[in-house]
Design a protein around this motif. Sequence first.
Motif, PDB file in Angstrom:
ATOM      1  N   UNK A  26     -23.566-115.169  75.375  1.00  0.00           N
ATOM      2  CA  UNK A  26     -23.940-116.251  76.204  1.00  0.00           C
ATOM      3  C   UNK A  26     -23.379-116.475  77.897  1.00  0.00           C
ATOM      4  N   UNK A  27     -22.639-115.994  78.316  1.00  0.00           N
ATOM      5  CA  UNK A  27     -22.649-115.800  79.644  1.00  0.00           C
ATOM      6  C   UNK A  27     -23.019-114.848  80.631  1.00  0.00           C
ATOM      7  N   UNK A  28     -23.142-113.879  80.097  1.00  0.00           N
ATOM      8  CA  UNK A  28     -23.917-112.409  80.997  1.00  0.00           C
ATOM      9  C   UNK A  28     -25.324-111.869  80.434  1.00  0.00           C
ATOM     10  N   UNK A  29     -26.396-113.175  80.037  1.00  0.00           N
ATOM     11  CA  UNK A  29     -27.268-113.220  80.536  1.00  0.00           C
ATOM     12  C   UNK A  29     -28.402-114.165  80.692  1.00  0.00           C
ATOM     13  N   UNK A  30     -29.813-113.823  80.997  1.00  0.00           N
ATOM     14  CA  UNK A  30     -30.662-114.990  81.653  1.00  0.00           C
ATOM     15  C   UNK A  30     -31.286-115.324  80.062  1.00  0.00           C
ATOM     16  N   UNK A  31     -31.282-116.780  80.401  1.00  0.00           N
ATOM     17  CA  UNK A  31     -31.322-117.956  78.945  1.00  0.00           C
ATOM     18  C   UNK A  31     -32.986-118.350  79.811  1.00  0.00           C
ATOM     19  N   UNK A  32     -33.921-117.459  79.328  1.00  0.00           N
ATOM     20  CA  UNK A  32     -35.452-118.279  79.451  1.00  0.00           C
ATOM     21  C   UNK A  32     -35.684-119.403  78.417  1.00  0.00           C
ATOM     22  N   UNK A  33     -35.814-120.927  78.238  1.00  0.00           N
ATOM     23  CA  UNK A  33     -36.182-121.637  77.637  1.00  0.00           C
ATOM     24  C   UNK A  33     -37.472-122.389  78.020  1.00  0.00           C
ATOM     25  N   UNK A  34     -37.979-122.796  76.797  1.00  0.00           N
ATOM     26  CA  UNK A  34     -38.706-123.584  76.519  1.00  0.00           C
ATOM     27  C   UNK A  34     -38.970-124.553  75.286  1.00  0.00           C
ATOM     28  N   UNK A  35     -39.616-125.985  75.652  1.00  0.00           N
ATOM     29  CA  UNK A  35     -39.369-126.278  74.402  1.00  0.00           C
ATOM     30  C   UNK A  35     -40.356-125.762  73.488  1.00  0.00           C
ATOM     31  N   UNK A  36     -40.406-125.751  72.344  1.00  0.00           N
ATOM     32  CA  UNK A  36     -40.681-125.389  71.302  1.00  0.00           C
ATOM     33  C   UNK A  36     -42.109-126.721  71.422  1.00  0.00           C
ATOM     34  N   UNK A  37     -43.740-125.671  71.588  1.00  0.00           N
ATOM     35  CA  UNK A  37     -44.560-126.850  71.237  1.00  0.00           C
ATOM     36  C   UNK A  37     -44.838-127.504  69.671  1.00  0.00           C
TER      37      UNK A  37
END
Lengths: 601, 191
Positions: A26-37
């Motif tokens: 959880x704290x140790x990564x880049x999280x790239x999010x986008x809303x599910x279209x």
Amino acid sequence: MRIHAIFVLFLGALVPHLALADTPESEEEIVVTATRTARIADETMASVIVITREQIELSQAIDVAELLKFHAGLDIGRNGGAGQATSIFIRGTESNHALVMVDGVKINPGTIGGAALQNIDPDMIERIEIVKGPRSSLYGSEAIGGVIQIFTRKTMVGTRFNAFATTGSYRTSKVSAGVSTGSDTWKTGLQLSGFVTEGFPALEGQTENSGNRNMSLNAFLTTRIGGVDTELRTWLSQGNTEYYDFFATPVDQDFLNDTTSLTLKGSLNDRTASTLRIGQARDFIDQNQSVDFAHTRRLTADWQNDIQSGNNGLLTAGLYLSKEFTNAESFGTSFNEEVDDNAVYAQYQLDRDRQQYLIGGRYTQNSAFGGHPTGNFSYGYRLSKKMRVFAALGSAFRAPDSTDRFGFGGNPALEPETSQNLEFGTHYRISGKSSVKAAAFYNRIDNLIVYDTGTSLNQNIDLAVIPGVEVEYNRTYRQIDYLVSGILQDPINVTTGKQLARRAKQSLTLSATYKRPAYQFGFDLLATGDRPDSDFSSIVNPAYVLINAHASYQLTRRWVLQGRLENLLDTDYVLANGYNTPGRSIYIQLRYEGSNKGRST
Amino acid sequence: MIRPFLLIAIVVHAVALAWSADYSIPKFVIPAPELSIALVESSAMLPTAKLPARARARSITGNTVQQEDEIRNRPQKLVPQLERQLSVANRQSEVSHLKTLLRSAIQEYFVYPPIARKNGWQGRVYVGLTISRIGEFRDIHLVKRSPYSILDTSAVATLKRIGTVPAMQALVPNQGQDLVVPISYRLTEEI
């Protein structure tokens, strides 16, 4: 599009605990999010409504029309109770201006009328996505007011069972059972339902009840072999509906609605995704007291390709082939026609930090009227992390159906009905738990097909103009989910100067659901204004307020007891002059859901 | 007849706009970061009196640099095992500094590939790279792939596009820093 990278971890070689496990870091990564279209349209540039499986189960609606009723912008008209002919008017447009698809297969009949929403059992439905506004570029004919896409059931890994029984007013009973199983690579499921209701007389002043029975089935098989997703799906609904004919004689008709589709999805390389869908849809009505019938069978093939261009662009290009067989006999006229509707379409979407662009077009070649182009252009702008606005311009059409061309007043030379629409919308996310959406639209529909007494033929005469404003506010506060939506519209037939029949100028819906782990309850309210009954009379159906209530109680981990109270206030409301509507009614339901792992979903 | 409705639309939009108090402008360029954490030379022993003002600010472990230096420069009466642990802890705190800085520096650059978003593709990809003495990203390569190669190529391409983070210079040791970065692409439901 929301871009949200949270963290970077640098695991130096010096640090002992170098974790490369699959568990979430959880704290140790880049999280790239986008809303599910939504599959139907990107909701950042369109007005989209999504109804989830959870909402369907909570509402305990008897059919799809009941599910859609409590959203502003979706007017429902119905001649009686469950199973009776139902119409949907999206943003004041005609009932045959709503394109309805089940699993990507169009179910609108090739004969007169809109899709048979009254025959769609909500227990066959996983999810409904509705986009309001013209979408003919991607979806073709009838997408003038909007598109309703119904997705049938799916499953997750593991084996699951479900069963439920309902009983209620008007001697209504329903039983349903389903089983599904699956692993990472394949999944299969089957859902069966049987529904019967004695109903109430559809026509005012009559005594014989207009009952309905419906058997529905949904089956699917999905696999992933060699990088190709294969999906085989079928949905079927058949039964009988009792009603009254033009002379107020009780009659009945058998119906069949089904779709079967095979979808193949794969990628040539990492930047492309190709989907081929081959399907068949049938809409059969057979009247039992006369020779009248109406049969539509449509075979379609839709080949759609997504190609990513650069980092932010997506090009979609597709080919659509359709062969429609319509066969009908009604009031002395009969026809047996084959219509070919083929199209090429493309859409390009560009998503940048602040701005989004979408441009699309479709060229349809239809054996009934020749060629017809349609297009869409949208622009979206993100003002801040919380607020965005969009503008959309689009054109759409409805091909003349076989009844228009060969039925009563049949005119084979008919042209398609056409529309142009302009829409502005905003979406403001107030917080993680509340948001407000607003849209203003202006829809102009030309060449509307009506019976012309002068030539005794159907002609493309009328012009309708529908401006309107919609607002929707939703919020979750202390375990209560609220949804308020309202629409103000002015659906006018410019040629006759009259307000379009069965559509209201104002409508307000309010839903509130209180959710706790063990129980939920809520109510839905619909307040709608006056509606003129038809183009041929001056009767006005008065404004009304309708309230439904629903409750669910988790008896054990696997058993749920539910209840639904329809028309709480016992309002005597009118949707169509001369036709009855349900009074206060109650339905009780017992539901079982289990899995073989001893954990319920 | 249209005019009242256009007016209503304009009013609704104006109200919504006025209501929006959040007018933050996203960063398009890497800003010169305000270093609230100090430069820490792991090998040097700096006399505390000569530390620049900003070095007296607090580090991510909560100590001021002064305190950290004191810890580091403590008389060597510690047990070797404790010393080892302390040096690991110091190294970790430096890596934490790197973490914080890099996060703010590169997060805006990652884009969810449109084709993946439309098709519902999600996954985690591990990218290995070396940050050089001058903050340049070198030797960017895939360590572990995700289920969808567009996510892999997008992650690598993004890091290549960033190229250099000059502000990293101060925190990277002379020999450079090898790292493995997990990048997780996740789709969320819209409210």
